[in-house]
Design a protein around this motif. Structure first.
Motif, PDB file in Angstrom:
ATOM      1  N   GLY A 122       0.737  -1.524  -0.275  1.00  0.00           N
ATOM      2  CA  GLY A 122       0.137  -0.253   0.132  1.00  0.00           C
ATOM      3  C   GLY A 122       1.072   1.299   0.300  1.00  0.00           C
ATOM      4  N   GLY A 123       2.503   1.556  -0.108  1.00  0.00           N
ATOM      5  CA  GLY A 123       3.069   2.348  -0.351  1.00  0.00           C
ATOM      6  C   GLY A 123       3.927   2.422   1.191  1.00  0.00           C
ATOM      7  N   CYS A 124       4.843   2.962   0.863  1.00  0.00           N
ATOM      8  CA  CYS A 124       5.588   3.468   1.858  1.00  0.00           C
ATOM      9  C   CYS A 124       5.956   5.016   2.313  1.00  0.00           C
ATOM     10  CB  CYS A 124       6.840   2.984   1.914  1.00  0.00           C
ATOM     11  SG  CYS A 124       7.473   0.890   2.178  1.00  0.00           S
ATOM     12  N   PRO A 125       5.026   5.555   3.127  1.00  0.00           N
ATOM     13  CA  PRO A 125       5.954   6.992   4.142  1.00  0.00           C
ATOM     14  C   PRO A 125       7.398   7.239   3.317  1.00  0.00           C
ATOM     15  CG  PRO A 125       5.861   5.565   5.772  1.00  0.00           C
ATOM     16  CD  PRO A 125       5.408   4.417   5.024  1.00  0.00           C
ATOM     17  N   ALA A 126       7.438   8.541   2.971  1.00  0.00           N
ATOM     18  CA  ALA A 126       9.206   8.857   3.258  1.00  0.00           C
ATOM     19  C   ALA A 126       9.674   8.934   4.127  1.00  0.00           C
ATOM     20  CB  ALA A 126       8.746  10.318   2.887  1.00  0.00           C
ATOM     21  N   ILE A 127      11.354   7.813   4.072  1.00  0.00           N
ATOM     22  CA  ILE A 127      11.825   7.969   5.210  1.00  0.00           C
ATOM     23  C   ILE A 127      11.774   8.981   6.393  1.00  0.00           C
ATOM     24  CG2 ILE A 127      14.591   8.306   4.342  1.00  0.00           C
ATOM     25  CD1 ILE A 127      15.075   6.191   5.977  1.00  0.00           C
ATOM     26  N   GLU A 128      12.436  10.227   5.926  1.00  0.00           N
ATOM     27  CA  GLU A 128      12.234  11.156   6.252  1.00  0.00           C
ATOM     28  C   GLU A 128      11.315  11.307   6.911  1.00  0.00           C
ATOM     29  OE1 GLU A 128      12.314  11.842   3.173  1.00  0.00           O
ATOM     30  OE2 GLU A 128      14.475  12.211   2.701  1.00  0.00           O
ATOM     31  N   THR A 129      10.181  10.675   7.385  1.00  0.00           N
ATOM     32  CA  THR A 129       9.217  11.396   8.266  1.00  0.00           C
ATOM     33  C   THR A 129       9.222  10.363   9.431  1.00  0.00           C
ATOM     34  OG1 THR A 129       7.467   9.582   7.211  1.00  0.00           O
ATOM     35  CG2 THR A 129       6.918  11.915   6.631  1.00  0.00           C
ATOM     36  N   TRP A 130      10.411   9.445   9.673  1.00  0.00           N
ATOM     37  CA  TRP A 130      10.420   8.358  10.737  1.00  0.00           C
ATOM     38  C   TRP A 130      11.442   7.974  10.482  1.00  0.00           C
ATOM     39  CZ3 TRP A 130      12.717   3.705   9.035  1.00  0.00           C
ATOM     40  CH2 TRP A 130      12.719   3.350   8.298  1.00  0.00           C
ATOM     41  N   TRP A 131      12.575   8.500   9.936  1.00  0.00           N
ATOM     42  CA  TRP A 131      13.936   8.750  10.366  1.00  0.00           C
ATOM     43  C   TRP A 131      14.516   9.488  10.757  1.00  0.00           C
ATOM     44  CZ3 TRP A 131      15.548   4.133  12.381  1.00  0.00           C
ATOM     45  CH2 TRP A 131      17.433   4.049  12.181  1.00  0.00           C
ATOM     46  N   PRO A 132      14.873  10.346  11.880  1.00  0.00           N
ATOM     47  CA  PRO A 132      15.966  11.419  12.646  1.00  0.00           C
ATOM     48  C   PRO A 132      17.222  11.723  11.670  1.00  0.00           C
ATOM     49  CG  PRO A 132      15.731  10.004  13.830  1.00  0.00           C
ATOM     50  CD  PRO A 132      15.050   9.659  13.185  1.00  0.00           C
ATOM     51  N   GLU A 133      17.639  12.674  10.944  1.00  0.00           N
ATOM     52  CA  GLU A 133      18.545  13.567  10.315  1.00  0.00           C
ATOM     53  C   GLU A 133      19.367  13.588  11.751  1.00  0.00           C
ATOM     54  OE1 GLU A 133      19.249  15.090   7.226  1.00  0.00           O
ATOM     55  OE2 GLU A 133      16.839  15.019   6.446  1.00  0.00           O
ATOM     56  N   THR A 134      20.785  12.915  11.483  1.00  0.00           N
ATOM     57  CA  THR A 134      22.104  13.118  12.326  1.00  0.00           C
ATOM     58  C   THR A 134      22.087  14.899  12.350  1.00  0.00           C
ATOM     59  OG1 THR A 134      23.648  13.140  11.076  1.00  0.00           O
ATOM     60  CG2 THR A 134      22.814  11.255  12.199  1.00  0.00           C
ATOM     61  N   THR A 135      22.816  15.384  13.452  1.00  0.00           N
ATOM     62  CA  THR A 135      23.600  16.614  13.465  1.00  0.00           C
ATOM     63  C   THR A 135      24.432  17.290  13.984  1.00  0.00           C
ATOM     64  OG1 THR A 135      22.322  19.656  13.542  1.00  0.00           O
ATOM     65  CG2 THR A 135      22.025  17.778  15.290  1.00  0.00           C
ATOM     66  N   LEU A 136      25.210  18.472  13.861  1.00  0.00           N
ATOM     67  CA  LEU A 136      26.492  18.557  14.386  1.00  0.00           C
ATOM     68  C   LEU A 136      25.723  19.600  15.822  1.00  0.00           C
ATOM     69  CD1 LEU A 136      30.033  17.954  15.339  1.00  0.00           C
ATOM     70  CD2 LEU A 136      29.746  19.617  13.577  1.00  0.00           C
ATOM     71  N   ARG A 137      25.992  19.252  16.915  1.00  0.00           N
ATOM     72  CA  ARG A 137      25.683  19.724  18.051  1.00  0.00           C
ATOM     73  C   ARG A 137      26.696  19.895  18.865  1.00  0.00           C
ATOM     74  NH1 ARG A 137      20.463  18.682  19.534  1.00  0.00           N
ATOM     75  NH2 ARG A 137      19.470  19.354  17.094  1.00  0.00           N
ATOM     76  N   PHE A 138      26.761  20.433  19.630  1.00  0.00           N
ATOM     77  CA  PHE A 138      27.989  20.789  21.254  1.00  0.00           C
ATOM     78  C   PHE A 138      27.115  21.734  21.926  1.00  0.00           C
ATOM     79  CE2 PHE A 138      31.574  19.775  18.163  1.00  0.00           C
ATOM     80  CZ  PHE A 138      31.435  18.672  18.476  1.00  0.00           C
ATOM     81  N   GLU A 139      27.190  20.794  23.429  1.00  0.00           N
ATOM     82  CA  GLU A 139      26.137  21.381  24.849  1.00  0.00           C
ATOM     83  C   GLU A 139      27.627  21.910  25.456  1.00  0.00           C
ATOM     84  OE1 GLU A 139      23.088  19.200  26.169  1.00  0.00           O
ATOM     85  OE2 GLU A 139      22.320  19.779  23.650  1.00  0.00           O
ATOM     86  N   LEU A 140      27.512  22.940  25.389  1.00  0.00           N
ATOM     87  CA  LEU A 140      28.692  23.128  26.594  1.00  0.00           C
ATOM     88  C   LEU A 140      28.073  24.302  27.700  1.00  0.00           C
ATOM     89  CD1 LEU A 140      32.046  23.137  26.299  1.00  0.00           C
ATOM     90  CD2 LEU A 140      32.204  25.712  25.545  1.00  0.00           C
ATOM     91  N   SER A 141      29.083  24.073  28.753  1.00  0.00           N
ATOM     92  CA  SER A 141      28.581  24.386  29.667  1.00  0.00           C
ATOM     93  C   SER A 141      29.769  25.175  30.452  1.00  0.00           C
ATOM     94  CB  SER A 141      27.679  23.797  30.653  1.00  0.00           C
ATOM     95  OG  SER A 141      27.779  24.328  32.509  1.00  0.00           O
ATOM     96  N   PHE A 142      29.675  26.515  30.818  1.00  0.00           N
ATOM     97  CA  PHE A 142      30.372  27.088  31.604  1.00  0.00           C
ATOM     98  C   PHE A 142      30.627  27.048  32.999  1.00  0.00           C
ATOM     99  CE2 PHE A 142      29.067  29.456  27.660  1.00  0.00           C
ATOM    100  CZ  PHE A 142      30.114  29.286  26.785  1.00  0.00           C
ATOM    101  N   TRP A 143      29.904  26.302  33.839  1.00  0.00           N
ATOM    102  CA  TRP A 143      29.945  26.811  34.889  1.00  0.00           C
ATOM    103  C   TRP A 143      32.247  26.082  34.974  1.00  0.00           C
ATOM    104  CZ3 TRP A 143      32.924  22.359  37.452  1.00  0.00           C
ATOM    105  CH2 TRP A 143      32.901  20.701  36.824  1.00  0.00           C
ATOM    106  N   PRO A 144      32.498  25.525  34.880  1.00  0.00           N
ATOM    107  CA  PRO A 144      34.325  25.096  34.741  1.00  0.00           C
ATOM    108  C   PRO A 144      35.086  26.987  35.103  1.00  0.00           C
ATOM    109  CG  PRO A 144      33.697  23.769  33.190  1.00  0.00           C
ATOM    110  CD  PRO A 144      32.118  24.889  33.247  1.00  0.00           C
ATOM    111  N   ILE A 145      34.505  27.339  34.155  1.00  0.00           N
ATOM    112  CA  ILE A 145      34.954  28.884  34.003  1.00  0.00           C
ATOM    113  C   ILE A 145      34.637  30.230  35.153  1.00  0.00           C
ATOM    114  CG2 ILE A 145      35.100  30.831  33.108  1.00  0.00           C
ATOM    115  CD1 ILE A 145      34.598  29.319  29.952  1.00  0.00           C
ATOM    116  N   GLY A 146      33.269  29.514  36.028  1.00  0.00           N
ATOM    117  CA  GLY A 146      33.377  30.545  36.636  1.00  0.00           C
ATOM    118  C   GLY A 146      33.753  29.686  38.225  1.00  0.00           C
TER     119      GLY A 146
END
Length: 195
Positions: A145-169
């Protein structure tokens, strides 16, 4: 001991639970499906972190994760070392011992370097793990009966960094404490000379 066990687990455990960065994503409803009974309607949604139990991650990712864990432990140990040294000096009747100022200075540098490095290394490891887990090179469709597009059910990777500044303080606070201890040591020596 806990950090060493966690680092060993990151290297040797067959499955690792990780929170991986992804492009904002919300699974699509298959064509022809209608949801009913909800009191409100989602107009826009998405998640940016995907929690997975990953199996088969390569050795560099595992070693980076272990390194980040160990650097976090070094950060905590540096703070502990400073407070332990300060308490020992206070109990010995020499609260402004120059060794306490050196311990504060050492802890300041260690917290700054290891605290930030652990976050950067952890970010690199999780981004690389996301690529390993979520990027694909081929797709076989076997949908009646047809397949949904993969973009609708599979996430894409991204480049992300979460940096907390508590070490500086924390590093600035420890550096200030080192200066206070040096000043206290100077005053203590001056007053000893007056008596």
């Amino acid at each position: 001991i806990t950090a060493v066990a966690a680092a060993a687990s990151a290297i040797f455990s067959p499955k690792l639970e990780l929170a991986l960065p992804v492009e904002p994503f919300w699974p699509g409803v298959p064509t022809g499906a209608k949801l009913s009974g909800t009191g409100a309607t989602i107009k826009d949604a998405g998640f940016e972190t995907l929690t997975v139990q990953a199996e088969g991650l390569n050795a560099p990712v595992r070693f980076l994760l272990a390194g980040a864990i160990l650097l976090s432990a070094v950060t905590a140990l540096a703070i502990f070392y400073f407070f332990r040294r300060a308490a020992q000096s206070a109990l010995a009747g020499d609260p402004f011992n120059p060794a306490v100022a050196r311990a504060a200075q050492l802890a300041s540098v260690t917290v700054l370097v290891a605290g930030l490095a652990s976050q950067v290394i952890n970010g690199i490891a999780k981004n690389q793990a996301a690529i390993e887990v979520l990027r694909w090179t081929g797709l076989a469709k076997d949908c009646s009966g047809g397949c949904p597009a993969i973009e609708t059910w599979w996430p894409e990777t991204t480049l992300r960094f979460e940096l907390s500044f508590w070490p500086i303080g924390a590093a600035l606070a420890l550096a200030a404490m080192a200066a206070i201890w040096r000043f206290g040591d100077h005053l203590q020596r001056e007053t000893e000379g007056l008596i």
